[in-house]
Design an enzyme around this catalytic site. Structure first.
Site: not given
Ligand code: MG
Ligand code: ZN
Length: 185
Positions: A8, A10
């Site tokens: 991922d 953020d």
């Protein structure tokens, strides 16, 4: 054997902007220092690194696709300077209510990548994320999952997670994960 990893963005690579908030410009993008070290180690170990990120702020009109592209360009340039190449960055820019297949916990991007790696056993592949959506996506596609505490979820309480969607690993951050995965500190 080729080595593949999904990350991922953020809360894993860069600092989590806050719940319901977005990184809307490069000025707002802050790498997590330890994650840079982690990415260096993954790159030098020969990992093919894929980023899969939900960016519904685009669909909501909070920032433009062009702004997102500028963030990505700068992120990739900064990483290249450290010898880190990301194989590909996937974004879902849809709003949740659009019901697309690419917004995590949807698995479309994962499927697209995995098609190119038919010989890599799924239990050799991790998805590392900071939210339940990341973990559920990884679980659905049958790869292993690691939840990091450097972003959205700050405390892991298994009771809050459905039994079949619990992360395989819980780590402080991406570097903690990499040290587990590759050994050493
Ligand atoms: Mg995240
Ligand atoms: Zn989507």
């Amino acid at each position: 054997m080729r080595k593949v990893i999904f990350l991922d963005r953020d809360g894993v690579i860069n600092q989590f902007p806050g719940y319901g908030k977005y990184v809307t410009s490069w000025q707002e993008f802050r790498f997590i220092e330890r994650s840079l070290k982690a990415l260096e180690r993954l790159a030098s170990a020969g990992y093919e690194i894929f980023v899969v990120s939900n960016q519904a702020g685009v669909g909501r009109g909070i920032y433009s696709k062009e702004a997102l592209e500028e963030i990505t360009r700068n992120m990739l340039d900064a990483l290249e300077e450290r010898g880190i190449t990301l194989k590909r960055v996937f974004y879902c820019t849809h709003r949740p209510d659009e019901g697309c297949a690419c917004r995590k916990p949807g698995t479309l991007f994962f499927e697209q990548v995995l098609k190119d790696y038919p010989d890599v056993p799924k239990d050799e592949i991790f998805m590392v994320g900071d939210s339940d959506k990341d973990i559920v996506a990884g679980k659905r596609i049958g790869i292993r999952t690691a939840l990091v505490m450097s972003g959205q979820v700050r405390v892991y309480d298994p009771k809050e997670w459905p039994e079949n969607y619990r992360p395989d690993l819980v780590c402080a951050d991406l570097l903690d994960f990499v040290e587990y995965r590759l050994g050493g500190a």
